[in-house]
Design a protein around this motif. Sequence first.
Motif, PDB file in Angstrom:
ATOM      1  N   GLN A  97       0.857  -1.124  -0.129  1.00 16.12           N
ATOM      2  CA  GLN A  97      -0.009  -0.233  -0.057  1.00 16.12           C
ATOM      3  C   GLN A  97       0.878   1.340   0.063  1.00 16.12           C
ATOM      4  O   GLN A  97       0.543   2.163  -0.657  1.00 16.12           O
ATOM      5  CB  GLN A  97      -0.903   0.028   1.240  1.00 16.12           C
ATOM      6  N   ILE A  98       1.905   1.369   0.622  1.00 14.03           N
ATOM      7  CA  ILE A  98       2.773   2.335   0.669  1.00 14.03           C
ATOM      8  C   ILE A  98       3.545   2.631  -0.671  1.00 14.03           C
ATOM      9  O   ILE A  98       3.581   3.932  -1.098  1.00 14.03           O
ATOM     10  CB  ILE A  98       3.937   2.138   2.065  1.00 14.03           C
ATOM     11  N   ASP A  99       4.035   1.439  -1.151  1.00  7.04           N
ATOM     12  CA  ASP A  99       4.321   1.598  -2.614  1.00  7.04           C
ATOM     13  C   ASP A  99       3.439   2.185  -3.517  1.00  7.04           C
ATOM     14  O   ASP A  99       3.889   3.003  -4.338  1.00  7.04           O
ATOM     15  CB  ASP A  99       4.880   0.152  -3.064  1.00  7.04           C
ATOM     16  N   ALA A 100       2.375   1.582  -3.518  1.00  6.55           N
ATOM     17  CA  ALA A 100       1.131   2.250  -4.427  1.00  6.55           C
ATOM     18  C   ALA A 100       0.948   3.629  -4.246  1.00  6.55           C
ATOM     19  O   ALA A 100       0.717   4.409  -5.104  1.00  6.55           O
ATOM     20  CB  ALA A 100      -0.172   1.275  -4.107  1.00  6.55           C
ATOM     21  N   LEU A 101       0.840   4.281  -2.576  1.00  6.66           N
ATOM     22  CA  LEU A 101       0.592   5.738  -2.467  1.00  6.66           C
ATOM     23  C   LEU A 101       1.815   6.409  -3.081  1.00  6.66           C
ATOM     24  O   LEU A 101       1.760   7.552  -3.826  1.00  6.66           O
ATOM     25  CB  LEU A 101       0.543   5.641  -1.033  1.00  6.66           C
ATOM     26  N   MET A 102       3.198   5.724  -2.761  1.00  2.65           N
ATOM     27  CA  MET A 102       4.478   6.553  -3.486  1.00  2.65           C
ATOM     28  C   MET A 102       4.217   6.742  -4.884  1.00  2.65           C
ATOM     29  O   MET A 102       4.518   7.782  -5.823  1.00  2.65           O
ATOM     30  CB  MET A 102       5.537   5.958  -3.067  1.00  2.65           C
ATOM     31  N   ALA A 103       3.994   5.662  -5.562  1.00  2.00           N
ATOM     32  CA  ALA A 103       3.708   5.755  -7.239  1.00  2.00           C
ATOM     33  C   ALA A 103       2.627   6.614  -7.410  1.00  2.00           C
ATOM     34  O   ALA A 103       2.938   7.247  -8.703  1.00  2.00           O
ATOM     35  CB  ALA A 103       3.429   4.115  -7.712  1.00  2.00           C
ATOM     36  N   GLU A 104       1.532   6.574  -6.708  1.00  5.18           N
ATOM     37  CA  GLU A 104       0.570   7.578  -7.121  1.00  5.18           C
ATOM     38  C   GLU A 104       0.861   9.121  -6.983  1.00  5.18           C
ATOM     39  O   GLU A 104       0.485   9.788  -7.711  1.00  5.18           O
ATOM     40  CB  GLU A 104      -0.880   7.400  -6.266  1.00  5.18           C
ATOM     41  N   GLN A 105       1.704   9.369  -5.952  1.00 10.80           N
ATOM     42  CA  GLN A 105       2.206  10.582  -5.725  1.00 10.80           C
ATOM     43  C   GLN A 105       3.040  10.987  -6.894  1.00 10.80           C
ATOM     44  O   GLN A 105       3.173  12.244  -7.304  1.00 10.80           O
ATOM     45  CB  GLN A 105       2.728  10.851  -4.585  1.00 10.80           C
ATOM     46  N   ARG A 106       3.946   9.914  -7.332  1.00 11.73           N
ATOM     47  CA  ARG A 106       5.049  10.450  -8.591  1.00 11.73           C
ATOM     48  C   ARG A 106       4.315  10.916  -9.746  1.00 11.73           C
ATOM     49  O   ARG A 106       4.414  11.643 -10.576  1.00 11.73           O
ATOM     50  CB  ARG A 106       5.811   9.143  -8.570  1.00 11.73           C
ATOM     51  N   GLU A 107       3.216   9.939 -10.079  1.00 10.96           N
ATOM     52  CA  GLU A 107       2.474  10.019 -11.109  1.00 10.96           C
ATOM     53  C   GLU A 107       1.832  11.390 -10.890  1.00 10.96           C
ATOM     54  O   GLU A 107       1.650  12.188 -12.054  1.00 10.96           O
ATOM     55  CB  GLU A 107       1.409   8.870 -11.514  1.00 10.96           C
ATOM     56  N   ALA A 108       1.214  11.909  -9.914  1.00 10.83           N
ATOM     57  CA  ALA A 108       0.593  13.216  -9.769  1.00 10.83           C
ATOM     58  C   ALA A 108       1.326  14.428 -10.030  1.00 10.83           C
ATOM     59  O   ALA A 108       1.183  15.434 -10.687  1.00 10.83           O
ATOM     60  CB  ALA A 108      -0.154  13.331  -8.388  1.00 10.83           C
ATOM     61  N   TRP A 109       2.747  14.230  -9.757  1.00  7.71           N
ATOM     62  CA  TRP A 109       3.598  15.411  -9.806  1.00  7.71           C
ATOM     63  C   TRP A 109       3.798  15.334 -10.916  1.00  7.71           C
ATOM     64  O   TRP A 109       4.242  16.531 -11.693  1.00  7.71           O
ATOM     65  CB  TRP A 109       5.048  14.951  -8.961  1.00  7.71           C
ATOM     66  N   ARG A 110       4.221  14.225 -11.879  1.00  8.14           N
ATOM     67  CA  ARG A 110       4.243  14.369 -13.316  1.00  8.14           C
ATOM     68  C   ARG A 110       3.230  14.940 -13.996  1.00  8.14           C
ATOM     69  O   ARG A 110       3.390  15.825 -15.069  1.00  8.14           O
ATOM     70  CB  ARG A 110       4.533  12.829 -13.761  1.00  8.14           C
ATOM     71  N   LEU A 120       2.707   4.948   6.881  1.00  4.84           N
ATOM     72  CA  LEU A 120       4.404   4.649   7.412  1.00  4.84           C
ATOM     73  C   LEU A 120       4.337   4.799   8.935  1.00  4.84           C
ATOM     74  O   LEU A 120       5.114   4.004   9.576  1.00  4.84           O
ATOM     75  CB  LEU A 120       5.115   6.143   7.113  1.00  4.84           C
ATOM     76  N   LYS A 121       3.530   5.545   9.592  1.00  8.89           N
ATOM     77  CA  LYS A 121       3.419   5.548  11.054  1.00  8.89           C
ATOM     78  C   LYS A 121       3.108   4.156  11.633  1.00  8.89           C
ATOM     79  O   LYS A 121       3.529   3.755  12.468  1.00  8.89           O
ATOM     80  CB  LYS A 121       2.507   6.611  11.504  1.00  8.89           C
ATOM     81  N   VAL A 122       2.142   3.472  10.940  1.00  2.00           N
ATOM     82  CA  VAL A 122       1.708   2.345  11.526  1.00  2.00           C
ATOM     83  C   VAL A 122       2.880   1.051  11.315  1.00  2.00           C
ATOM     84  O   VAL A 122       2.937   0.325  11.925  1.00  2.00           O
ATOM     85  CB  VAL A 122       0.451   1.539  10.622  1.00  2.00           C
ATOM     86  N   ARG A 123       3.395   1.276   9.944  1.00  2.00           N
ATOM     87  CA  ARG A 123       4.338   0.419   9.849  1.00  2.00           C
ATOM     88  C   ARG A 123       5.580   0.405  10.710  1.00  2.00           C
ATOM     89  O   ARG A 123       6.256  -0.383  11.083  1.00  2.00           O
ATOM     90  CB  ARG A 123       5.160   0.417   8.317  1.00  2.00           C
ATOM     91  N   THR A 124       5.966   1.521  11.192  1.00  2.00           N
ATOM     92  CA  THR A 124       6.943   2.069  12.007  1.00  2.00           C
ATOM     93  C   THR A 124       6.647   1.371  13.354  1.00  2.00           C
ATOM     94  O   THR A 124       7.547   0.886  13.902  1.00  2.00           O
ATOM     95  CB  THR A 124       7.225   3.316  12.163  1.00  2.00           C
ATOM     96  N   GLU A 125       5.293   1.536  13.888  1.00  2.00           N
ATOM     97  CA  GLU A 125       5.022   1.099  15.094  1.00  2.00           C
ATOM     98  C   GLU A 125       4.951  -0.510  15.181  1.00  2.00           C
ATOM     99  O   GLU A 125       5.497  -1.116  16.194  1.00  2.00           O
ATOM    100  CB  GLU A 125       3.547   1.358  15.491  1.00  2.00           C
ATOM    101  N   ARG A 126       4.490  -0.872  14.022  1.00  2.00           N
ATOM    102  CA  ARG A 126       4.591  -2.673  13.819  1.00  2.00           C
ATOM    103  C   ARG A 126       5.917  -3.003  14.111  1.00  2.00           C
ATOM    104  O   ARG A 126       6.188  -4.251  14.635  1.00  2.00           O
ATOM    105  CB  ARG A 126       3.678  -3.006  12.717  1.00  2.00           C
TER     106      ARG A 126
END
Length: 82
Positions: free
Chosen positions: A10-23, A53-59
């Motif tokens: 999910q984190i990877d998908a959100l990061m890819a979505e942001q990259r595409e939005a910036w493009r 990211l916060k949830v992943r760090t906590e886990r």
Amino acid sequence: MIELDVLSRQIDALMAEQREAWRQLAVPTLTAFDRREIRNRIRQSGIELRDHLKVRTERLSYQPRPAEPPTDSLANFNFRLF
């Protein structure tokens, strides 16, 4: 561990979505409305990304340690002959 894999995807998908939005935001033919919508999408995905990211760090920080193999209690004695 499976939850962490799903969370990482999910984190990877959100990061890819942001990259595409910036493009998309770099396209000079966009209208002001389109730019505003893309920026809103970036902000929203940024909030979701931060939460994930916060949830992943906590886990990861509360992950149980693997059990240590039992040690042989007789191996710890130092036998001496007098």
